[in-house]
Scaffold this active site. Structure first.
Site, PDB file in Angstrom:
ATOM      1  N   GLY A 146       0.448  -0.941  -0.429  1.00  0.00           N
ATOM      2  CA  GLY A 146       0.088   0.251  -0.270  1.00  0.00           C
ATOM      3  C   GLY A 146       0.422   0.901   0.072  1.00  0.00           C
ATOM      4  O   GLY A 146       1.588   1.546   0.431  1.00  0.00           O
ATOM      5  N   SER A 147      -0.221   2.582  -0.567  1.00  0.00           N
ATOM      6  CA  SER A 147       1.215   3.380  -0.937  1.00  0.00           C
ATOM      7  C   SER A 147       1.463   3.827   0.782  1.00  0.00           C
ATOM      8  O   SER A 147       0.548   3.251   2.029  1.00  0.00           O
ATOM      9  CB  SER A 147       0.198   4.865  -1.418  1.00  0.00           C
ATOM     10  OG  SER A 147      -0.152   4.212  -1.912  1.00  0.00           O
TER      11      SER A 147
ATOM     12  N   GLY B   9       1.586   5.876   4.392  1.00  0.00           N
ATOM     13  CA  GLY B   9       0.504   6.746   5.069  1.00  0.00           C
ATOM     14  C   GLY B   9      -0.633   6.192   4.659  1.00  0.00           C
ATOM     15  O   GLY B   9      -1.591   6.657   5.419  1.00  0.00           O
ATOM     16  N   THR B  10      -1.493   4.706   4.098  1.00  0.00           N
ATOM     17  CA  THR B  10      -2.288   3.854   4.352  1.00  0.00           C
ATOM     18  C   THR B  10      -3.154   3.183   5.944  1.00  0.00           C
ATOM     19  O   THR B  10      -3.627   2.347   5.490  1.00  0.00           O
ATOM     20  CB  THR B  10      -2.799   3.366   3.135  1.00  0.00           C
ATOM     21  OG1 THR B  10      -1.221   2.537   2.696  1.00  0.00           O
ATOM     22  CG2 THR B  10      -3.016   3.851   1.679  1.00  0.00           C
TER      23      THR B  10
ATOM     24  N   LYS C 296      -0.365   0.885   7.474  1.00  0.00           N
ATOM     25  CA  LYS C 296      -0.301  -1.009   7.101  1.00  0.00           C
ATOM     26  C   LYS C 296       0.288  -0.706   8.221  1.00  0.00           C
ATOM     27  O   LYS C 296      -0.169  -1.578   8.458  1.00  0.00           O
ATOM     28  CB  LYS C 296       0.880  -0.773   6.742  1.00  0.00           C
ATOM     29  CG  LYS C 296       0.394  -0.894   4.839  1.00  0.00           C
ATOM     30  CD  LYS C 296       1.395  -1.110   4.055  1.00  0.00           C
ATOM     31  CE  LYS C 296       2.997   0.310   4.041  1.00  0.00           C
ATOM     32  NZ  LYS C 296       2.590   1.537   3.476  1.00  0.00           N
ATOM     33  N   THR C 297       1.324   0.327  10.022  1.00  0.00           N
ATOM     34  CA  THR C 297       1.039  -0.412  10.697  1.00  0.00           C
ATOM     35  C   THR C 297      -0.459  -0.611  11.949  1.00  0.00           C
ATOM     36  O   THR C 297      -0.142  -1.110  12.367  1.00  0.00           O
ATOM     37  CB  THR C 297       2.160   0.837  11.161  1.00  0.00           C
ATOM     38  OG1 THR C 297       3.539   1.472  10.109  1.00  0.00           O
ATOM     39  CG2 THR C 297       2.656   0.114  12.776  1.00  0.00           C
TER      40      THR C 297
ATOM     41  N   HIS D 221      -2.295  33.861 -17.210  1.00  0.00           N
ATOM     42  CA  HIS D 221      -1.828  32.403 -17.049  1.00  0.00           C
ATOM     43  C   HIS D 221      -2.291  31.237 -16.869  1.00  0.00           C
ATOM     44  O   HIS D 221      -3.481  30.575 -17.059  1.00  0.00           O
ATOM     45  CB  HIS D 221      -0.168  32.309 -16.782  1.00  0.00           C
ATOM     46  CG  HIS D 221      -0.266  30.734 -16.316  1.00  0.00           C
ATOM     47  ND1 HIS D 221       1.292  30.637 -17.123  1.00  0.00           N
ATOM     48  CD2 HIS D 221      -0.552  30.010 -15.338  1.00  0.00           C
ATOM     49  CE1 HIS D 221       1.372  29.038 -16.935  1.00  0.00           C
ATOM     50  NE2 HIS D 221       0.908  29.065 -15.908  1.00  0.00           N
ATOM     51  N   GLU D 222      -3.132  32.012 -14.872  1.00  0.00           N
ATOM     52  CA  GLU D 222      -4.147  31.001 -14.444  1.00  0.00           C
ATOM     53  C   GLU D 222      -5.421  31.050 -15.532  1.00  0.00           C
ATOM     54  O   GLU D 222      -6.076  29.962 -15.813  1.00  0.00           O
ATOM     55  CB  GLU D 222      -4.815  31.020 -12.941  1.00  0.00           C
ATOM     56  CG  GLU D 222      -2.717  31.226 -12.596  1.00  0.00           C
ATOM     57  CD  GLU D 222      -2.204  29.915 -12.258  1.00  0.00           C
ATOM     58  OE1 GLU D 222      -3.183  28.565 -12.986  1.00  0.00           O
ATOM     59  OE2 GLU D 222      -0.852  29.986 -11.702  1.00  0.00           O
TER      60      GLU D 222
ATOM     61  N   ASP E 240       4.071  23.113 -15.673  1.00  0.00           N
ATOM     62  CA  ASP E 240       3.090  22.794 -16.451  1.00  0.00           C
ATOM     63  C   ASP E 240       3.862  22.186 -17.846  1.00  0.00           C
ATOM     64  O   ASP E 240       3.991  20.545 -18.147  1.00  0.00           O
ATOM     65  CB  ASP E 240       2.637  23.459 -17.081  1.00  0.00           C
ATOM     66  CG  ASP E 240       1.713  24.985 -16.797  1.00  0.00           C
ATOM     67  OD1 ASP E 240       1.208  24.078 -15.358  1.00  0.00           O
ATOM     68  OD2 ASP E 240       1.932  25.985 -16.202  1.00  0.00           O
TER      69      ASP E 240
HETATM   70  C1  NHX Z   1      10.327  31.083  -9.747  1.00  0.00           C
HETATM   71  N1  NHX Z   1       7.872  30.161 -10.182  1.00  0.00           N
HETATM   72  O1  NHX Z   1      10.631  29.815  -9.894  1.00  0.00           O
HETATM   73  C2  NHX Z   1       9.432  31.182  -9.909  1.00  0.00           C
HETATM   74  C3  NHX Z   1       9.154  32.129  -8.317  1.00  0.00           C
HETATM   75  C4  NHX Z   1       3.866  31.076 -14.389  1.00  0.00           C
HETATM   76  C5  NHX Z   1       2.562  32.375 -13.642  1.00  0.00           C
HETATM   77  N2  NHX Z   1      11.203  31.581 -10.679  1.00  0.00           N
HETATM   78  O2  NHX Z   1       1.872  26.493 -13.780  1.00  0.00           O
HETATM   79  O3  NHX Z   1       4.521  29.555  -9.924  1.00  0.00           O
HETATM   80  O4  NHX Z   1       7.888  30.755 -12.261  1.00  0.00           O
HETATM   81  O5  NHX Z   1      -0.450  27.194 -13.435  1.00  0.00           O
HETATM   82  C6  NHX Z   1       5.303  22.677  -8.361  1.00  0.00           C
HETATM   83  C7  NHX Z   1       4.270  23.565  -8.141  1.00  0.00           C
HETATM   84  C8  NHX Z   1       8.290  25.766 -10.349  1.00  0.00           C
HETATM   85  C9  NHX Z   1       5.871  22.323  -7.951  1.00  0.00           C
HETATM   86  C10 NHX Z   1       4.159  24.401  -9.803  1.00  0.00           C
HETATM   87  C11 NHX Z   1       8.946  24.311  -9.697  1.00  0.00           C
HETATM   88  C12 NHX Z   1       6.117  25.662  -9.640  1.00  0.00           C
HETATM   89  C13 NHX Z   1       2.047  27.801 -11.724  1.00  0.00           C
HETATM   90  C14 NHX Z   1       6.980  27.492 -11.688  1.00  0.00           C
HETATM   91  C15 NHX Z   1       2.380  29.785 -12.336  1.00  0.00           C
HETATM   92  N3  NHX Z   1       0.046  27.598 -12.062  1.00  0.00           N
HETATM   93  N4  NHX Z   1       5.613  28.720 -11.630  1.00  0.00           N
HETATM   94  C16 NHX Z   1       1.468  27.046 -12.981  1.00  0.00           C
HETATM   95  C17 NHX Z   1       5.098  28.977 -11.591  1.00  0.00           C
HETATM   96  C18 NHX Z   1       8.201  29.626 -11.353  1.00  0.00           C
HETATM   97  C19 NHX Z   1       7.612  26.429 -10.494  1.00  0.00           C
HETATM   98  C20 NHX Z   1       6.542  24.028  -9.440  1.00  0.00           C
HETATM   99  C21 NHX Z   1       5.380  25.299  -9.475  1.00  0.00           C
HETATM  100  C22 NHX Z   1       3.139  30.892 -13.056  1.00  0.00           C
HETATM  101  C23 NHX Z   1       3.258  28.682 -12.000  1.00  0.00           C
HETATM  102  C24 NHX Z   1       7.208  28.504 -10.816  1.00  0.00           C
HETATM  103 ZN    ZN Z   2       0.702  26.546 -14.603  1.00  0.00          ZN
END
Ligand code: NHX
Ligand code: ZN
Length: 610
Positions: A198-199, A201-202, A204-205, A420-421, A496
């Site tokens: 199991g993953s 935190g599921t 098991k313990t 972007h969002e 992304d």
């Molecule tokens: C940087 N962060 O690192 C800055 C602070 C494009 C508006 N220079 O896609 O925040 O650029 O839809 C897990 C989750 C790196 C790990 C998000 C590692 C994001 C997030 C880079 C929005 N939302 N990018 C996005 C974003 C960035 C990053 C991550 C992560 C942005 C984008 C981070």
């Molecule tokens: Zn994004």
């Protein structure tokens, strides 16, 4: 102690013996051409006046004498009970005589052997450090499995929420432990080992504890990593000790968490295997084969990496039962939440059902953490109970990290983040096979500057090809929106792009979703642990021509998704602008808000501020 079975101890004692022997020997060794005289000879020399100096200590007499040629020599002899010695010496003009303390030989020995003794002490100290816990040096071949006593509160299946099927399967083990003699009489074969998959935190313990609690037998808890040591033989010795203890307390339950630490596939990895680990695993196999099911000892092991286990462990007669502890489903999650919130004051607006719905993929530990985070947030706000808002914030925290409201972001960048969002949101909303939007935010959280959160309506175990393609379009939507509006792209889309590339790659090489490749598994390094391991053989079979086609197909898929997303955003640019306006005004939008905007409705104006 069965010396024969503990090579490590034999080595220890032999070396100690040898060292002590050498030390004693050296104490009596001849030095500086000392001549050994018989006591009678010595007395004769005294009487003939040839002795000039005598040093008496217990065990040895030393001194100087003149030999027949008149040369001054050192001598040594063993003293006897001779009360007349001093008188004889006085009568025969021995000029100097004295006695020295008994233990004065320690001085020179320390000088000569000090470094070696220091080395030994250092070695012992190292051993002690390695066996950890400040335990005695000589106990490092012992298991560190703890006998868990359920004196205060017995854990039973009632304390384990969810995992209904698992509990049913484990009930059989409980029955056996409870009535081991009854089963014996019937001559039935009882499982020796049960493996829980199991993953993390599921629970098991917890399940293992509950089995022991239900059966009312002793429970020894250990972790696979305790059996992995630097020195060959130590891990194996600990395994032996664990089973010895089990036999002593039978009927009882031995639990080994993270068995993959010892049970890893042999000959995997660089260098073809690890001697110590291999020995430990072999010992485990031997013990499992050796102990009789009649003894009433059952080994329960847990792992989240069944794929790395040595196949020998899974053979009949070892881990006969393999039980999968799956991630909790909707109903389980609600149950687990109510168990963990038993001691937490909840506001009347809290619906654990809704929380359970919003937490697909969360396991027991996540849910416990969720309740705890929410309680902490409530305490920080000075509330006297936990409300729905706290719980929602806790979910976001666990999914994406804490909010960073104080991070200063320029208006220009805020606009880029909002576009972007909004790009993600509009594609997610307008494509048919996507999960509903839960939240769109431009408040930084964790590593992200903004995020769009989608949640499935129900727990999902399968994802179709068109769903994957739509997920790709949504992932690319953010970057496309930036590009269309600002004619410029930023570094922000890396996460992304990473996700999109991973999905597209899996579609081609694992899911058989590419026409040109077909249903063929072509993942080169399915798991990093096999890197340079046995799978390299399989991995290297992919021809360079196929690799080219894979790359081509990945690009095709990404391009198709990109094209789709671009069209949607281009066609609804006014909706995009509207989402951005609202986002810049409110920073957060709910899925409902997005629905309204897309349907051309206005949002209810904000009464005060955010
Ligand atoms: C940087 N962060 O690192 C800055 C602070 C494009 C508006 N220079 O896609 O925040 O650029 O839809 C897990 C989750 C790196 C790990 C998000 C590692 C994001 C997030 C880079 C929005 N939302 N990018 C996005 C974003 C960035 C990053 C991550 C992560 C942005 C984008 C981070
Ligand atoms: Zn994004």
């Amino acid at each position: 102690m069965r010396e024969k079975r503990k090579p490590w101890f034999i080595f220890f004692w032999i070396s100690l013996f040898v060292i002590v022997f050498i030390l004693f020997n050296s104490a009596h060794k001849q030095r500086n051409n000392e001549t050994y005289l018989e006591y009678s000879q010595f007395k004769q020399y005294i009487k003939s006046g040839n002795i000039s100096k005598v040093l008496v200590s217990s065990g040895v007499i030393k001194g100087q004498y003149r030999d027949n040629y008149g040369i001054l020599r050192h001598f040594r002899t063993i003293p006897m009970n001779d009360p007349n010695l001093i008188k004889d010496m006085e009568d025969n003009k021995v000029l100097e005589f004295s006695s020295i303390e008994k233990n004065s030989w320690i001085g020179p020995i320390l000088l000569n052997w000090g470094p070696i003794i220091l080395l030994i002490l250092f070695w012992l100290w190292m051993m002690k450090g390695m066996s950890g816990n400040g335990k005695h040096v000589l106990s490092f071949g012992k298991t560190r499995a703890k006998l868990v006593k359920n004196k205060t509160k017995k854990i039973t299946f009632k304390d384990v929420a969810g995992c209904k099927e698992v509990k049913e399967e484990l009930q059989e083990i409980v029955e056996f432990l409870k009535n081991s003699d009854k089963f014996q009489k019937l001559g039935g074969k009882i499982p020796k080992g049960v493996l829980l998959f199991g993953s993390p935190g599921t629970g098991k313990t917890l399940l293992a504890k509950a089995v022991a609690g239900e059966a009312g037998v002793p429970f020894f808890s250990s972790s696979g990593s305790e059996f992995v040591e630097m020195f060959v033989g130590v891990g194996a010795s600990r395994i032996r000790d664990l089973f010895d203890r089990g036999r002593k307390f039978a009927p009882c339950l031995l639990f080994m968490d993270e068995i993959d630490a010892v049970g890893r596939h042999r000959f995997a990895g660089i260098g073809g295997g690890h001697d110590e680990r291999e020995q430990t695993l072999n010992q485990l196999l031997v013990e499992m084969d050796g102990f009789n099911t009649k003894e009433g000892v059952i080994l329960l092991a847990a792992t989240n990496r069944p794929d790395v286990l040595d196949p020998a462990l899974l053979r009949p007669g070892r881990f006969d039962r393999q039980i999968i502890v799956s991630n909790p489903d909707l109903i389980d999650r609600e149950e687990i939440l109510s168990v963990h919130s038993k001691d937490v004051k909840l506001n009347s607006d809290v619906s654990l059902k809704i929380i359970a719905k919003r937490t697909p993929g969360f396991v027991g530990a996540d849910l416990a953490n969720l309740i705890n985070e929410a309680a902490l947030l409530a305490a920080r706000n000075g509330q006297n109970n936990v409300n729905m808002k706290n719980l929602e914030e806790a979910i976001d925290r666990i999914l994406a990290g804490p909010q960073k409201k104080s991070r200063f972001i320029s208006e220009k960048e805020k606009k880029i983040i909002a576009y972007h969002e909004a790009g993600h949101a509009i594609v997610a909303k307008l494509l048919p096979s996507t999960d509903p939007i839960h939240k769109v935010s431009i408040i930084p959280r964790g590593p992200a500057l903004g995020y769009t959160l989608q949640l499935p309506e129900n727990d999902k175990y399968l994802t179709s090809k068109s769903e994957l393609l739509d997920i790709l379009s949504v992932l690319l939507g953010g970057r496309i929106s930036e590009e269309l509006i600002f004619s410029e792209i930023t570094t922000g889309s890396q996460n992304d792009i990473l996700k999109a590339t991973n999905i597209a790659t899996k579609m081609v090489t694992e899911f058989g979703m590419s026409e040109k490749i077909g249903p063929i598994y072509l993942q080169q390094n399915p798991r990093e642990d096999y890197f340079l391991g046995k799978d390299i053989v399989k991995g290297s079979k992919i021809s360079s021509k196929t690799i080219e086609v894979i790359d081509e197909e990945i690009k095709n898929i990404i391009d198709t998704a990109k094209f789709k997303a671009t069209n949607i955003i281009k066609q609804h640019i006014n909706i995009l602008n509207k989402i951005v306006d609202y986002l810049l005004e409110r920073e957060n939008l709910s899925g409902e808000d997005i629905n309204k905007i897309v349907n051309g409705k206005e949002l209810i104006p904000l009464s005060v501020s955010t």
